[in-house]
Motif scaffolding. Structure first.
Motif, PDB file in Angstrom:
ATOM      1  N   LYS A  74       0.829  -1.207   0.000  1.00  0.00           N
ATOM      2  CA  LYS A  74       0.000   0.000   0.000  1.00  0.00           C
ATOM      3  C   LYS A  74       0.863   1.257   0.000  1.00  0.00           C
ATOM      4  CE  LYS A  74      -3.570   2.356   2.714  1.00  0.00           C
ATOM      5  NZ  LYS A  74      -4.394   2.310   3.951  1.00  0.00           N
ATOM      6  N   ASN A  75       1.977   1.208   0.724  1.00  0.00           N
ATOM      7  CA  ASN A  75       2.843   2.381   0.843  1.00  0.00           C
ATOM      8  C   ASN A  75       3.945   2.434  -0.209  1.00  0.00           C
ATOM      9  OD1 ASN A  75       1.484   3.390   3.080  1.00  0.00           O
ATOM     10  ND2 ASN A  75       2.654   2.145   4.499  1.00  0.00           N
ATOM     11  N   ALA A  76       3.907   1.480  -1.149  1.00  0.00           N
ATOM     12  CA  ALA A  76       4.952   1.457  -2.171  1.00  0.00           C
ATOM     13  C   ALA A  76       4.877   2.690  -3.064  1.00  0.00           C
ATOM     14  CB  ALA A  76       4.821   0.196  -3.018  1.00  0.00           C
ATOM     15  N   ILE A  77       6.039   3.190  -3.442  1.00  0.00           N
ATOM     16  CA  ILE A  77       6.104   4.327  -4.357  1.00  0.00           C
ATOM     17  C   ILE A  77       6.087   3.777  -5.773  1.00  0.00           C
ATOM     18  CG2 ILE A  77       7.492   6.289  -5.110  1.00  0.00           C
ATOM     19  CD1 ILE A  77       8.615   6.422  -2.265  1.00  0.00           C
ATOM     20  N   ASP A  78       5.021   4.064  -6.520  1.00  0.00           N
ATOM     21  CA  ASP A  78       4.860   3.519  -7.862  1.00  0.00           C
ATOM     22  C   ASP A  78       5.718   4.277  -8.866  1.00  0.00           C
ATOM     23  OD1 ASP A  78       2.997   1.518  -7.240  1.00  0.00           O
ATOM     24  OD2 ASP A  78       1.379   2.984  -7.197  1.00  0.00           O
ATOM     25  N   GLY A  79       6.295   3.526  -9.798  1.00  0.00           N
ATOM     26  CA  GLY A  79       7.045   4.149 -10.878  1.00  0.00           C
ATOM     27  C   GLY A  79       8.362   3.451 -11.138  1.00  0.00           C
ATOM     28  N   SER A  80       8.828   3.580 -12.363  1.00  0.00           N
ATOM     29  CA  SER A  80      10.110   2.992 -12.741  1.00  0.00           C
ATOM     30  C   SER A  80      10.962   3.976 -13.530  1.00  0.00           C
ATOM     31  CB  SER A  80       9.880   1.724 -13.575  1.00  0.00           C
ATOM     32  OG  SER A  80       9.091   2.015 -14.723  1.00  0.00           O
ATOM     33  N   SER A  81      10.623   5.257 -13.450  1.00  0.00           N
ATOM     34  CA  SER A  81      11.431   6.282 -14.111  1.00  0.00           C
ATOM     35  C   SER A  81      12.766   6.409 -13.382  1.00  0.00           C
ATOM     36  CB  SER A  81      10.697   7.626 -14.091  1.00  0.00           C
ATOM     37  OG  SER A  81      10.470   8.043 -12.754  1.00  0.00           O
ATOM     38  N   PRO A  82      13.803   6.917 -14.042  1.00  0.00           N
ATOM     39  CA  PRO A  82      15.120   7.054 -13.382  1.00  0.00           C
ATOM     40  C   PRO A  82      15.070   7.804 -12.053  1.00  0.00           C
ATOM     41  CG  PRO A  82      15.368   7.352 -15.739  1.00  0.00           C
ATOM     42  CD  PRO A  82      13.889   7.250 -15.493  1.00  0.00           C
ATOM     43  N   PRO A  83      14.328   8.938 -11.928  1.00  0.00           N
ATOM     44  CA  PRO A  83      14.297   9.618 -10.629  1.00  0.00           C
ATOM     45  C   PRO A  83      13.682   8.763  -9.523  1.00  0.00           C
ATOM     46  CG  PRO A  83      13.516  11.087 -12.364  1.00  0.00           C
ATOM     47  CD  PRO A  83      13.609   9.729 -12.966  1.00  0.00           C
ATOM     48  N   ILE A  84      12.645   7.980  -9.866  1.00  0.00           N
ATOM     49  CA  ILE A  84      11.988   7.155  -8.856  1.00  0.00           C
ATOM     50  C   ILE A  84      12.846   5.940  -8.496  1.00  0.00           C
ATOM     51  CG2 ILE A  84      10.028   5.603  -8.478  1.00  0.00           C
ATOM     52  CD1 ILE A  84       9.433   8.538  -7.958  1.00  0.00           C
ATOM     53  N   LEU A  85      13.508   5.343  -9.473  1.00  0.00           N
ATOM     54  CA  LEU A  85      14.400   4.228  -9.169  1.00  0.00           C
ATOM     55  C   LEU A  85      15.537   4.672  -8.254  1.00  0.00           C
ATOM     56  CD1 LEU A  85      14.674   2.398 -12.618  1.00  0.00           C
ATOM     57  CD2 LEU A  85      13.351   1.720 -10.608  1.00  0.00           C
ATOM     58  N   ALA A  86      16.073   5.867  -8.509  1.00  0.00           N
ATOM     59  CA  ALA A  86      17.136   6.399  -7.653  1.00  0.00           C
ATOM     60  C   ALA A  86      16.609   6.652  -6.241  1.00  0.00           C
ATOM     61  CB  ALA A  86      17.699   7.681  -8.247  1.00  0.00           C
TER      62      ALA A  86
ATOM     63  N   LYS B 154       5.616  12.982  -0.085  1.00  0.00           N
ATOM     64  CA  LYS B 154       6.601  12.973   1.003  1.00  0.00           C
ATOM     65  C   LYS B 154       6.155  12.071   2.155  1.00  0.00           C
ATOM     66  CE  LYS B 154       6.678  17.523   1.360  1.00  0.00           C
ATOM     67  NZ  LYS B 154       5.871  17.935   0.160  1.00  0.00           N
ATOM     68  N   GLU B 155       4.876  12.111   2.493  1.00  0.00           N
ATOM     69  CA  GLU B 155       4.386  11.254   3.582  1.00  0.00           C
ATOM     70  C   GLU B 155       4.442   9.783   3.178  1.00  0.00           C
ATOM     71  OE1 GLU B 155       0.606  10.715   6.638  1.00  0.00           O
ATOM     72  OE2 GLU B 155       0.658  12.426   5.247  1.00  0.00           O
ATOM     73  N   LEU B 156       4.160   9.493   1.918  1.00  0.00           N
ATOM     74  CA  LEU B 156       4.253   8.119   1.425  1.00  0.00           C
ATOM     75  C   LEU B 156       5.689   7.609   1.561  1.00  0.00           C
ATOM     76  CD1 LEU B 156       2.762   5.787   0.004  1.00  0.00           C
ATOM     77  CD2 LEU B 156       3.428   6.816  -2.170  1.00  0.00           C
ATOM     78  N   ALA B 157       6.652   8.455   1.240  1.00  0.00           N
ATOM     79  CA  ALA B 157       8.064   8.072   1.389  1.00  0.00           C
ATOM     80  C   ALA B 157       8.400   7.804   2.850  1.00  0.00           C
ATOM     81  CB  ALA B 157       8.969   9.173   0.833  1.00  0.00           C
ATOM     82  N   ALA B 158       7.862   8.630   3.755  1.00  0.00           N
ATOM     83  CA  ALA B 158       8.114   8.428   5.187  1.00  0.00           C
ATOM     84  C   ALA B 158       7.555   7.087   5.655  1.00  0.00           C
ATOM     85  CB  ALA B 158       7.501   9.571   5.990  1.00  0.00           C
ATOM     86  N   ARG B 159       6.376   6.742   5.195  1.00  0.00           N
ATOM     87  CA  ARG B 159       5.766   5.459   5.588  1.00  0.00           C
ATOM     88  C   ARG B 159       6.558   4.281   5.016  1.00  0.00           C
ATOM     89  NH1 ARG B 159       1.152   5.957   8.211  1.00  0.00           N
ATOM     90  NH2 ARG B 159       0.114   7.988   8.201  1.00  0.00           N
ATOM     91  N   THR B 160       7.059   4.441   3.808  1.00  0.00           N
ATOM     92  CA  THR B 160       7.880   3.382   3.208  1.00  0.00           C
ATOM     93  C   THR B 160       9.159   3.176   4.017  1.00  0.00           C
ATOM     94  OG1 THR B 160       7.025   3.972   1.015  1.00  0.00           O
ATOM     95  CG2 THR B 160       9.008   2.619   1.092  1.00  0.00           C
ATOM     96  N   ILE B 161       9.793   4.265   4.408  1.00  0.00           N
ATOM     97  CA  ILE B 161      11.011   4.177   5.222  1.00  0.00           C
ATOM     98  C   ILE B 161      10.710   3.445   6.529  1.00  0.00           C
ATOM     99  CG2 ILE B 161      12.670   5.548   6.554  1.00  0.00           C
ATOM    100  CD1 ILE B 161      12.300   7.727   4.316  1.00  0.00           C
ATOM    101  N   HIS B 162       9.603   3.816   7.161  1.00  0.00           N
ATOM    102  CA  HIS B 162       9.243   3.165   8.428  1.00  0.00           C
ATOM    103  C   HIS B 162       9.032   1.663   8.243  1.00  0.00           C
ATOM    104  CE1 HIS B 162       7.402   2.499  12.337  1.00  0.00           C
ATOM    105  NE2 HIS B 162       6.357   1.958  11.733  1.00  0.00           N
ATOM    106  N   GLN B 163       8.344   1.268   7.171  1.00  0.00           N
ATOM    107  CA  GLN B 163       8.043  -0.148   6.948  1.00  0.00           C
ATOM    108  C   GLN B 163       9.306  -0.982   6.750  1.00  0.00           C
ATOM    109  OE1 GLN B 163       5.221  -1.849   7.163  1.00  0.00           O
ATOM    110  NE2 GLN B 163       4.127  -0.014   7.788  1.00  0.00           N
ATOM    111  N   PHE B 164      10.360  -0.380   6.202  1.00  0.00           N
ATOM    112  CA  PHE B 164      11.606  -1.111   5.957  1.00  0.00           C
ATOM    113  C   PHE B 164      12.661  -0.860   7.036  1.00  0.00           C
ATOM    114  CE2 PHE B 164       9.798  -1.182   1.666  1.00  0.00           C
ATOM    115  CZ  PHE B 164       9.994  -2.508   1.333  1.00  0.00           C
ATOM    116  N   SER B 165      12.265  -0.202   8.108  1.00  0.00           N
ATOM    117  CA  SER B 165      13.218   0.113   9.168  1.00  0.00           C
ATOM    118  C   SER B 165      13.167  -0.943  10.265  1.00  0.00           C
ATOM    119  CB  SER B 165      12.896   1.491   9.776  1.00  0.00           C
ATOM    120  OG  SER B 165      11.735   1.412  10.603  1.00  0.00           O
TER     121      SER B 165
END
Length: 449
Positions: free
Chosen positions: A137-149, A174-185
């Motif tokens: 659910k919190n995954a950041i969708d996309g495969s463009s170079p900026p998103i892969l980086a 930005k909040e989605l990125a924060a939740r992703t970081i938390h899930q993998f921490s």
């Protein structure tokens, strides 16, 4: 379907007795006379639970337990011993045993231990499933170079304890990125607590952050637990940190550095261990130069900087995002799926997206609600999103110089300014009204055809 149990014991009378009793209770029962046969049976049959005797010739129970946990860590193991000691029980628990039962065996105690272990395993499986769903659910969708980086940066930074500062325009996720970081921490099993710095009144900020005791100030009728305490062991996310005033910045810095505080009106020192993530749409270096943000707090927060790319810089992800938003909406509303035609997608790709991903999500959901056909085409898009419109929109403000009547020019400027701010807020009228300091009715009235 009845659970399958594996009983491992070198004493045949006990083996047969337990086999009969547990079969009568409705379990499928397998048996093994020693540790070697136990491991072979587990590989072949994958039982739901193992009852394992400790004292056996050859590979004893503790060594067998260690081998089971290496290859099948999810199978609960209940240890059985006729010569139980505290040291033995501690050793068994250390290597992953669920519980420890002494001989002579009480069948009632065995059944209770089995049910507890199976319920615990079920709960663990449910938690793993929910965690997997939460990550998706919190995954950041996309495969463009900026998103892969960006994804690579998140995966590298998430398991560390370093504070993270996420920057980017409104609506970039930005909040989605924060939740992703938390899930993998390493803090993922503990809570993620969000502090919306722009929404909390300045006078109440310290109370919200640290909590207060009953009677600490007028209106404090009960004890209040603050965000730091709620997030202990987990992650504390400060959204829009750039909107915090200088006084509160100093209080925040002190708690981050000392990792301890007292509630307002209290004297007990509370120690906390939290991972700090902050986000802002402001240029904090500029804010520092202009005296609105503390430089020491900036360096404390900026352990790992992450910059969220705007949608206009990752247009390769547009089709995927449209598809994901469409699928999510149709699933939630249990409505028939719809598609976006090629002409509509080309027009969306030509848009500048000042409101970023949030603007796109709101537009997709709006079209799914209002368009009553299977394929959404160019003519279904609102005027600002049609392919012929971007150039007109870009020159909207500069064209005001051609209006000779001052009143008309003023009205045109206000209308164009509100349209742009509305787009920046993802077409969220309430958010745009708040940012402009006007009412929702005022925006509706100005934009009314």
């Amino acid at each position: 379907m009845f659970p399958t149990l594996l009983i491992v014991d070198d004493e045949q009378p006990i083996l047969h007795s337990l086999e009969g009793l547990l079969s009568d209770e409705g379990f499928n029962v397998l048996t093994a006379p020693n540790g070697y046969e136990c491991l072979k049976t587990i590989d072949a049959e994958h039982p739901d639970l193992v009852l394992l005797d400790i004292w056996m010739p050859g590979l004893d129970g503790i060594e067998t337990l260690r081998e089971i946990k290496k290859s099948h860590p999810d199978i609960p193991v209940i240890m059985i011993s006729g010569h139980g000691t505290i040291d033995t029980a501690v050793t068994a628990t250390k290597y992953g045993a669920f519980s420890f039962i002494e001989k002579p065996i009480s069948i009632d105690k065995v059944i209770v231990a089995i049910n507890n272990a199976l319920n615990f395993r079920k709960l663990e499986e449910e938690n793993r499933f929910l965690r997997t769903r939460m990550i998706a659910k919190n995954a950041i969708d996309g495969s463009s170079p900026p998103i892969l980086a960006l994804k690579q940066q998140i995966i590298a930074a998430a398991p560390t304890e370093a504070p993270i500062l996420i920057t980017g325009e409104n609506g970039t996720g930005k909040e989605l990125a924060a939740r992703t970081i938390h899930q993998f921490s390493t803090h993922s099993e503990s809570p993620l607590i969000t502090v919306n710095c722009a929404a909390i009144p300045e006078a109440l900020f310290e109370s919200e952050l640290l909590g207060h005791e009953k009677g600490a100030f007028e209106g404090a009728k009960a004890k209040h637990i603050g965000r730091f305490e709620l997030a202990d062991g987990g992650t504390l996310f400060f959204n829009e940190i750039g909107d915090m005033n200088l006084a509160n910045q100093g209080k925040l810095l002190q708690v981050i550095e000392e990792k301890r505080f007292c509630r307002l009106g209290g004297s007990r020192v509370i120690d906390v261990n939290v991972r700090i993530i902050a986000a802002t749409n402001k240029d904090l270096r500029k804010e520092i130069e202009e005296g609105r943000f503390r430089e020491d707090l900036y360096f404390r927060l900026n352990g790992v900087p992450l910059d969220m790319p705007p949608l206009r810089n990752r247009l390769e992800d547009l089709p995927l995002l449209v598809e994901r938003f469409t699928q999510a909406w149709c699933k939630t509303t249990e409505s028939e799926p719809k598609a976006f035609g090629q002409d509509a997608m080309e027009a969306l790709a030509d848009h500048s997206w000042p409101g970023n991903v949030r603007e796109l999500k709101n537009l997709v959901e709006r079209l799914l609600i209002t368009v009553n056909k299977e394929t959404i085409s160019l003519t279904d898009l609102p005027t600002p999103y049609r392919a012929s419109e971007p150039k007109e929109a870009a020159g909207g403000l500069s064209d005001l110089a051609d209006i000779s009547d001052f009143k008309q020019a003023k009205e045109a400027f206000e209308r164009e300014y509100i349209k742009r701010r509305l787009a920046e807020c993802g077409n969220d009228t309430a958010a745009a009204a708040k940012s402009l300091g006007v009412s929702k009715g005022h925006i509706t009235r100005i934009l009314k055809p």
